[in-house]
Design a protein around this motif. Structure first.
Motif, PDB file in Angstrom:
ATOM      1  N   ARG A   5       0.701  -1.405  -0.117  1.00  0.00           N
ATOM      2  CA  ARG A   5      -0.091   0.028   0.425  1.00  0.00           C
ATOM      3  C   ARG A   5       1.266   1.201   0.052  1.00  0.00           C
ATOM      4  O   ARG A   5       0.358   2.150  -0.377  1.00  0.00           O
ATOM      5  CB  ARG A   5      -0.712   0.083   1.418  1.00  0.00           C
ATOM      6  N   SER A   7       3.951   1.475  -1.500  1.00  0.00           N
ATOM      7  CA  SER A   7       4.502   1.320  -2.517  1.00  0.00           C
ATOM      8  C   SER A   7       3.656   2.152  -3.154  1.00  0.00           C
ATOM      9  O   SER A   7       3.555   2.956  -4.386  1.00  0.00           O
ATOM     10  CB  SER A   7       5.333   0.492  -2.626  1.00  0.00           C
ATOM     11  N   ALA A   8       2.704   1.901  -3.286  1.00  0.00           N
ATOM     12  CA  ALA A   8       1.749   2.466  -4.159  1.00  0.00           C
ATOM     13  C   ALA A   8       1.197   3.222  -3.973  1.00  0.00           C
ATOM     14  O   ALA A   8       1.143   4.310  -4.904  1.00  0.00           O
ATOM     15  CB  ALA A   8      -0.052   1.149  -3.836  1.00  0.00           C
ATOM     16  N   VAL A  11       3.572   6.017  -5.569  1.00  0.00           N
ATOM     17  CA  VAL A  11       4.016   5.860  -6.954  1.00  0.00           C
ATOM     18  C   VAL A  11       2.447   6.493  -7.220  1.00  0.00           C
ATOM     19  O   VAL A  11       2.960   7.657  -8.036  1.00  0.00           O
ATOM     20  CB  VAL A  11       3.469   4.399  -7.328  1.00  0.00           C
ATOM     21  N   ASP A  12       1.619   6.748  -6.251  1.00  0.00           N
ATOM     22  CA  ASP A  12       0.413   8.249  -6.256  1.00  0.00           C
ATOM     23  C   ASP A  12       0.926   9.189  -6.819  1.00  0.00           C
ATOM     24  O   ASP A  12       0.938   9.937  -7.903  1.00  0.00           O
ATOM     25  CB  ASP A  12      -0.531   8.028  -5.583  1.00  0.00           C
ATOM     26  N   LYS A  14       4.343  10.638  -6.808  1.00  0.00           N
ATOM     27  CA  LYS A  14       5.183  10.638  -7.720  1.00  0.00           C
ATOM     28  C   LYS A  14       3.894  11.125  -8.613  1.00  0.00           C
ATOM     29  O   LYS A  14       4.611  11.656  -9.722  1.00  0.00           O
ATOM     30  CB  LYS A  14       6.335   9.089  -8.377  1.00  0.00           C
ATOM     31  N   ASP A  15       3.314  10.221  -9.178  1.00  0.00           N
ATOM     32  CA  ASP A  15       2.374  10.569 -10.408  1.00  0.00           C
ATOM     33  C   ASP A  15       2.298  11.796 -11.031  1.00  0.00           C
ATOM     34  O   ASP A  15       1.896  12.812 -11.888  1.00  0.00           O
ATOM     35  CB  ASP A  15       1.268   9.457 -10.726  1.00  0.00           C
ATOM     36  N   PHE A 104       1.445   0.687 -16.230  1.00  0.00           N
ATOM     37  CA  PHE A 104       1.626   1.072 -14.178  1.00  0.00           C
ATOM     38  C   PHE A 104       1.571   0.214 -13.210  1.00  0.00           C
ATOM     39  O   PHE A 104      -0.136   0.420 -13.051  1.00  0.00           O
ATOM     40  CB  PHE A 104       2.006   2.539 -14.538  1.00  0.00           C
ATOM     41  N   GLY A 105       1.756   0.578 -11.936  1.00  0.00           N
ATOM     42  CA  GLY A 105       1.243   0.373 -10.909  1.00  0.00           C
ATOM     43  C   GLY A 105       0.280   1.546 -10.586  1.00  0.00           C
ATOM     44  O   GLY A 105       0.260   2.060  -9.631  1.00  0.00           O
ATOM     45  N   ILE A 106      -0.794   1.663 -11.181  1.00  0.00           N
ATOM     46  CA  ILE A 106      -1.760   3.360 -10.726  1.00  0.00           C
ATOM     47  C   ILE A 106      -2.682   3.034 -11.755  1.00  0.00           C
ATOM     48  O   ILE A 106      -3.153   2.326 -12.548  1.00  0.00           O
ATOM     49  CB  ILE A 106      -1.475   4.528 -11.480  1.00  0.00           C
ATOM     50  N   THR A 107      -3.992   3.307 -11.098  1.00  0.00           N
ATOM     51  CA  THR A 107      -5.132   2.569 -11.296  1.00  0.00           C
ATOM     52  C   THR A 107      -5.355   3.499 -11.938  1.00  0.00           C
ATOM     53  O   THR A 107      -5.006   4.645 -12.364  1.00  0.00           O
ATOM     54  CB  THR A 107      -6.186   2.753 -10.325  1.00  0.00           C
ATOM     55  N   LYS A 110      -6.461   6.442 -10.933  1.00  0.00           N
ATOM     56  CA  LYS A 110      -5.885   7.575  -9.159  1.00  0.00           C
ATOM     57  C   LYS A 110      -4.869   8.062 -10.795  1.00  0.00           C
ATOM     58  O   LYS A 110      -4.705   9.910 -10.654  1.00  0.00           O
ATOM     59  CB  LYS A 110      -4.583   6.827  -8.590  1.00  0.00           C
TER      60      LYS A 110
ATOM     61  N   ASP B  67      -6.795  -2.607 -13.370  1.00  0.00           N
ATOM     62  CA  ASP B  67      -6.919  -1.988 -13.475  1.00  0.00           C
ATOM     63  C   ASP B  67      -6.601  -2.188 -11.742  1.00  0.00           C
ATOM     64  O   ASP B  67      -6.846  -1.652 -10.957  1.00  0.00           O
ATOM     65  CB  ASP B  67      -8.169  -1.604 -13.541  1.00  0.00           C
ATOM     66  N   ASP B  69      -3.807  -1.736  -9.365  1.00  0.00           N
ATOM     67  CA  ASP B  69      -2.615  -0.851  -9.066  1.00  0.00           C
ATOM     68  C   ASP B  69      -1.337  -1.750  -8.241  1.00  0.00           C
ATOM     69  O   ASP B  69      -0.083  -1.837  -8.435  1.00  0.00           O
ATOM     70  CB  ASP B  69      -2.427   0.638  -8.353  1.00  0.00           C
ATOM     71  N   LYS B  73       2.622  -2.978 -10.150  1.00  0.00           N
ATOM     72  CA  LYS B  73       3.275  -2.043 -10.228  1.00  0.00           C
ATOM     73  C   LYS B  73       4.562  -3.191 -10.155  1.00  0.00           C
ATOM     74  O   LYS B  73       5.681  -2.767  -9.687  1.00  0.00           O
ATOM     75  CB  LYS B  73       3.354  -1.560  -8.568  1.00  0.00           C
ATOM     76  N   ASN B  99       8.971   6.849 -11.381  1.00  0.00           N
ATOM     77  CA  ASN B  99       8.350   7.122 -10.521  1.00  0.00           C
ATOM     78  C   ASN B  99       6.761   6.209  -9.932  1.00  0.00           C
ATOM     79  O   ASN B  99       6.136   6.260  -9.713  1.00  0.00           O
ATOM     80  CB  ASN B  99       7.567   8.345 -11.221  1.00  0.00           C
TER      81      ASN B  99
END
Lengths: 841, 299
Positions: A5, A7-8, A11-12, A14-15, A104-107, A110, B67, B69, B73, B99
């Motif tokens: 969580r 790290s997610a 990522v958010d 940084k985005d 990417f690891g972002i929904t 987001k 979808d 995350d 990642k 990022n």
């Protein structure tokens, strides 16, 4: 899971940071523009040197600058928002970038929220920071007041909502289009739909209106109040159009320029957060939130495989289709409405059925073609048709709503208590008093208004009658009304009238009204003197009949008049090239107008306009457009005085350049002086004019073979002439043959012009009027009948009348030639025709 | 572990892949083969969570990838069509990926850069296709993903870099217990890389087995006769393909040929030699339903 969580979230964050970096340039530009247009001028104005100039009795309440680029600020912020969205969501348009971002690891949620947050925050900072500095400067220089904070709030919310609206609209479109070009097309069309829809509503109203408005259609039809729906004008008062910005900023906007304040205008504080100003901001705040929510959901639903495509997204394709349909029907209806509004022949023949067919066919065709073009396939095109069905249903509902006027917005006759004053375009047979008050939008030309209760009742009575006129083939004229309401609104309407009795009743009743008396006084007694008018006024006056909208006040008083003998009255007009006697120029207009006014007020409606008594004199300014190059023609009695304007017209005829000289004389009103008009006659006699005293002997009498007048014959012949000039064609159109009652004894100047024109165009014409007349009737196949028997000629003259009703009349025209060469045109009514068959004479 | 479960993906009315299932164990590499347009890229994009499947699901570590995350990642997808923004360099792309990949390792990045010998600041759009691929591979491995999805990744690489990349992938997978799916239509590229292979043919997965099983599933023998033979002589024998050059015949069998050894011996061959089928031959055998008689094309 906790570390996942964490790290997610990283990522958010940084985005989000990346998004801020992407839009910082746009925010910086917006900041710089607002800073330069707000902070800089305020600093300059509050420097000690400037403050010294301020009158302490007129304290400055606030000064926010902004007038620099003021008009462009709202659309500028909107475009700024659009560009931010394009940059932030541009990755959606290419397959390779979509592959990367969506893996990417972002929904998606987001991704959207980060972009929204970055754009809105940077926009808010760009707006709020410079305006906060301005606010602080204001408080420092002028003191804190509720007004200052209200202005600050208005500007910050207005600029921010403009930008946010642009961002929301574009992000919603980006989530729902496949390529950049499609997104650009869609936003252009979508953002213009509101203004097009407003224009469509105006066009539809205009086309469906019983009668028609004059002037700016949207303003007059009340649809301009919908302008708050236009995203480009969020920060402009809803009731104003763009060009009235100065007025907004000086009078009702909270953005008060320093100069205005210094001039002594107080800021009306109660207007600061008036709904009229805040409405667009509130509406667009709601719309912005709506579009952001929609964009959020659409991005989550977006099919990645549709990236780098065109027309794959149902919603955007139908938006574009709807926009094209609205554009097409708005344009077509705009033309139709203009036709209605300009009172052309077509307007009398276009039925509501035609409009409803247009409403169905044009948008359907436009929508279908647009969808076919977008999809380039039939199946998806057919899939989009339910939206068209919905759109047509909306159009039909709008049609029903407007045509039945179920909200009473544009066909409603206000209550008497609601009306403050009225104006009517008076229909008088000589066109003396029809000065187009209703048509003329400019105050200069529409000063005369009546607040009299009886006048208001009269106006509403005929407004109601005219609005119920059924359309038929016999167009008789128009009645125009302007109702100025106590709430500041105006109802301006012109109705085509098909029942001649209605016009007659109206004219007769208006003649006896306060309104008419006031109008006569206004035009005859209170008008400006032409000698004191500007050249601009004179030019407009000279063109009175050609351009009724240019009728200046005081036209009747301001003209130069000539007195002439009534024998020169010819076929309802004056043969002016013979008639004008420069010796007869009247010097004292004021006295003449006073005399005429008194006499005319003493006359009944019938006496004034339907007299069967021959006038003893005519007071006129002359009226014609005469080419005078030809020497024979010039040999007539007329001469040019100060009235004319010479012209030289160069054109090509039969392949050769032709230079034509002419003189441009004004067309101005003509007063008939009857024997009973003692004030006028006394004035004329006291000033040395001899009228009605010439003894003439009848030389001969001509009678026409049928009811067609010289004017009719000229018309027939002139159509056969080659090389008809443009102006002549214009005259042809100008006077409908069945114009009817309205022209009963009006001055048919066109007859004279045709006479002159025919003479000019025919080589070898005679220089005497009766010879030309004989030739015209002969050439048209119905030669005049010469009555040789003096007794019979005398009887015919006795039974003839000077004026006539040409409409449906079956009498004969009589031309009496006197021994001094003068011709008098009279009319032998149908009831008196037996004098021609009396064989005992 | 990557689990592809009954995945179906449609584009409007066109079904690209249908009811496809296979698993990729940790520390293993799965080769996805198929002819052009078979649906390999569609399947990989669906696995990467870019496309939403119309049926079934893709799980990575028991979590749905669409979808999600948390899963993504730890997943890196190298598409066939690479994305390098205007003016980007490997360094800027490394910053960009940092990022979105929390495990991005600078040491690995520097090491890989050294191994491939690519310039750090060079503009990627000016690179050759092969160099761009190398850059993307460096970025992918530096991101230290648990799941790697590679679409035609060897396309454009020279043989030396191909071998280097294979070794790196094998090392990385073993070291990190990662799972890798790689698609290709070139079997040679996958022959010494994959643990398992799947063949997509006609929207479906027609073969899903380990590389060893591939060979075991087919047997190929050469028969030498002292007299001329024809296909009619083999009418009692069940084979997949037959070819003859007079006295020498080549036969390919599904499964083990030894089940029919008695029938073959009854034909009295002088010698029977057994061969191992290459993956290319297996691929062609599987695809033979789709083969065309090209001799008819120009008649």
């Amino acid at each position: 899971m906790t570390s996942q969580r964490f790290s997610a979230d990283k990522v958010d964050n940084k985005d989000l940071k990346r998004c801020f970096k992407s839009v910082i340039l746009f925010a910086a530009i917006a900041f710089a523009v607002i800073f330069v247009s707000s902070v800089v001028p305020v600093i300059m104005q509050i420097t000690p040197a400037h403050m010294m100039l301020v009158d302490p009795k007129e304290p400055i309440i606030s000064y926010f600058g902004i007038e620099f680029l003021g008009l462009a600020m709202s659309p500028g912020m909107f475009i700024c928002g659009v560009l931010m969205a394009q940059v932030l969501f541009g990755f959606l348009f290419k397959k390779n970038s979509v592959n990367v971002y969506l893996s990417f690891g972002i929904t998606r949620s987001k991704l959207f929220l980060n972009r929204m947050l970055a754009a809105l925050c940077s926009m808010l900072l760009a707006v709020a920071v410079p305006l906060t500095i301005t606010l602080l400067l204001n408080i420092y220089a002028f003191g804190a007041s509720a007004h200052v904070f209200q202005v600050f709030f208005y500007l910050v919310t207005g600029f921010f909502v403009s930008g946010a609206a642009g961002f929301a609209m574009m992000s919603f479109i980006c989530a729902n289009t496949g390529s950049r070009i499609e997104s650009v097309i869609t936003i252009v069309l979508l953002s213009s739909i509101p203004s097009r829809a407003i224009s469509l509503a105006a066009s539809l109203k205009g086309a469906l209106l019983t009668g028609y408005y004059v002037g700016d259609m949207e303003t007059m039809l009340g649809t301009s109040k919908l302008s708050f729906l236009n995203p480009m004008t969020i920060l402009i008062d809803t009731d104003q159009t763009v060009h009235t910005l100065d007025m907004i900023f000086e009078e009702i906007s909270p953005v008060i320029s320093l100069s205005t304040v210094l001039c002594g205008n107080k800021v009306p504080e109660d207007l600061m957060l008036d709904m009229g100003l805040m409405l667009p901001i509130i509406v667009w705040s709601v719309l912005t939130v709506g579009m952001l929510v929609l964009g959020y959901f659409l991005l989550n639903k977006r099919k990645a495989e549709n990236s780098n495509s065109f027309g794959k997204f149902y919603l955007s394709s139908v938006i574009n289709g709807v926009a094209v349909a609205v554009y097409s029907i708005s344009s077509v209806l705009g033309i139709v409405a203009m036709v209605f509004l300009t009172e052309s022949e077509l307007s009398r023949n276009v039925s509501p059925l035609f409009i409803i067919l247009l409403l169905l066919i044009i948008p359907s065709a436009a929508y279908f073609l647009a969808e076919l073009l977008i999809h380039r396939k039939m199946r998806p095109t057919l899939r989009s048709l339910p939206v068209l069905a919905g759109l047509l249903a909306v159009f039909i509902c709008a049609f029903i709503t407007l045509s039945t006027d179920c909200f009473g917005t544009f066909n409603k006759l206000p209550e008497l208590s609601e009306i403050k004053s009225i104006q009517m375009d008076v229909v008088d047979p000589q066109n003396l008093f029809d000065f187009n008050a209703v048509d003329n939008m400019e105050d200069t030309y529409s000063n005369y208004k009546s607040t009299d209760e009886d006048d208001i009742k009269l106006c509403t009575k005929y407004f109601e009658k005219a609005s119920k006129e059924a359309r038929d083939d016999s167009f008789e004229g128009t009645l125009s009304f302007r109702l100025i309401l106590k709430n500041g609104k105006q109802i301006v309407r012109r109705f085509n009238i098909y029942d001649d009795k209605l016009i007659y009743d109206y004219a007769k009743e208006v003649y006896g009204s306060h309104y008419f008396d006031g109008l006569m006084k206004y035009l005859m007694l209170n008008g400006i003197d032409v000698s004191q008018s500007t050249e601009y006024d004179e030019n407009h006056m000279y063109n009175f009949y050609e351009n009724p909208n240019s009728n200046p006040q005081g036209l009747l008083k301001g003209s130069t008049y000539y007195v002439s003998d009534s024998s020169l009255l010819f076929d309802k007009g004056i043969v002016s090239y013979i008639a004008i006697d420069t010796e007869g120029m009247i010097e004292d207009n004021d006295a003449l107008m006073e005399a005429l006014y008194k006499d005319m007020r003493a006359m009944s409606f019938e006496q004034m306009y339907f007299s069967n008594v021959r006038p003893v004199a005519i007071i006129s300014s002359g009226a014609m457009l005469v080419p005078y190059e030809n020497e024979k023609y010039k040999a007539g009695d007329f001469s040019w005085d100060g009235l004319e304007r010479e012209y030289t017209d160069e054109f090509v005829e039969d392949g050769k350049p032709v230079k034509e000289n002419g003189a441009y004389a004004p067309q101005t009103p003509m007063f008939f002086v009857y024997p009973g008009m003692t004030n006028t006659l006394n004035y004329l006699k006291q000033n040395g004019y001899t009228v009605g005293e010439t003894e003439r002997k009848i030389k001969c009498v001509y009678v026409t073979r049928d009811s067609k007048s010289a004017s009719d014959r000229f018309t027939e012949l002139s159509k056969q002439l080659d090389n008809i000039d443009g102006w002549f064609g214009f005259l042809e159109d100008d006077v409908p043959k069945n114009f009817g009652w309205a022209n009963v004894i009006g001055v048919d100047a066109s007859c004279i012009e045709r006479y002159n024109y025919y003479a000019y165009k025919n080589e070898g014409f005679s220089d005497t009027a009766i010879n030309i007349l004989n030739r015209v009737f002969s050439d048209s196949g119905a030669p005049l009948v010469l009555i040789e028997n003096p007794e019979k000629a005398k009887a015919v003259v006795e039974k003839s009348v000077p004026f006539y009703d040409s409409y449906n009349a079956e009498g004969r025209h009589v031309y009496i030639v006197y021994d001094d060469g003068a011709i008098v045109s009279e009319y032998l009514p149908e009831a008196n025709l037996d004098v021609l068959s009396n064989k005992t004479m | 572990m990557i689990e592809i479960k009954n995945v179906t993906k449609k584009f409007d009315d066109f079904v690209a892949v249908e009811n496809l299932s296979f698993n990729v164990e940790p520390s293993s590499i799965y080769g996805l083969i198929g002819y052009n347009g078979a649906g390999k890229t569609t399947l990989i994009k669906t696995a990467a969570g870019i496309y939403r499947p119309d049926g079934g699901e893709v799980l990575m570590g028991s979590q749905n990838t669409y979808d999600n995350d948390d899963v993504r990642k730890e997943m890196f997808y190298i598409p066939d069509d690479l994305y390098f923004p205007m003016g980007s360099s490997i360094a800027s792309m490394a910053r960009f990926y940092k990022n979105y990949y929390p495990n991005f390792n600078d040491t690995t990045f520097r090491n890989l850069l050294e191994v491939f010998g690519l310039p750090l600041g060079g503009k990627l759009r000016g690179f050759s296709k092969g160099m761009q691929r190398q850059a993307e591979i460096i970025l992918a491995l530096s991101s230290r993903p648990k799941y790697l999805l590679l679409d035609e990744t060897f396309d454009g690489l020279d043989p030396q870099k191909k071998e280097l990349t294979k070794k790196l992938f094998i090392e990385y997978i073993a070291e990190n217990e990662a799972s890798l799916i790689i698609s290709s239509h070139n079997l040679f590229e996958l022959s010494n890389l994959c643990d398992r292979v799947g063949l997509i043919n006609g929207k479906h997965l027609t073969m899903d087995c380990s590389v060893d099983e591939v060979s075991r599933n087919y047997s190929k023998i050469r028969l030498i006769f002292d007299h001329e033979v024809s296909e009619a002589d083999f009418k009692n024998i069940k084979y997949k393909t037959f070819s003859t050059d007079g006295k020498i015949c080549m036969l390919v069998f599904e499964g083990n040929y030894k089940e029919q050894i008695e029938k073959l011996n009854s034909l009295r061959p002088v010698a029977i030699d057994e061969y191992r089928l290459t993956m290319e031959e297996v691929f062609l055998n599987e695809m033979e339903d789709k083969s065309y008689d090209i001799t008819k094309i120009f008649r």
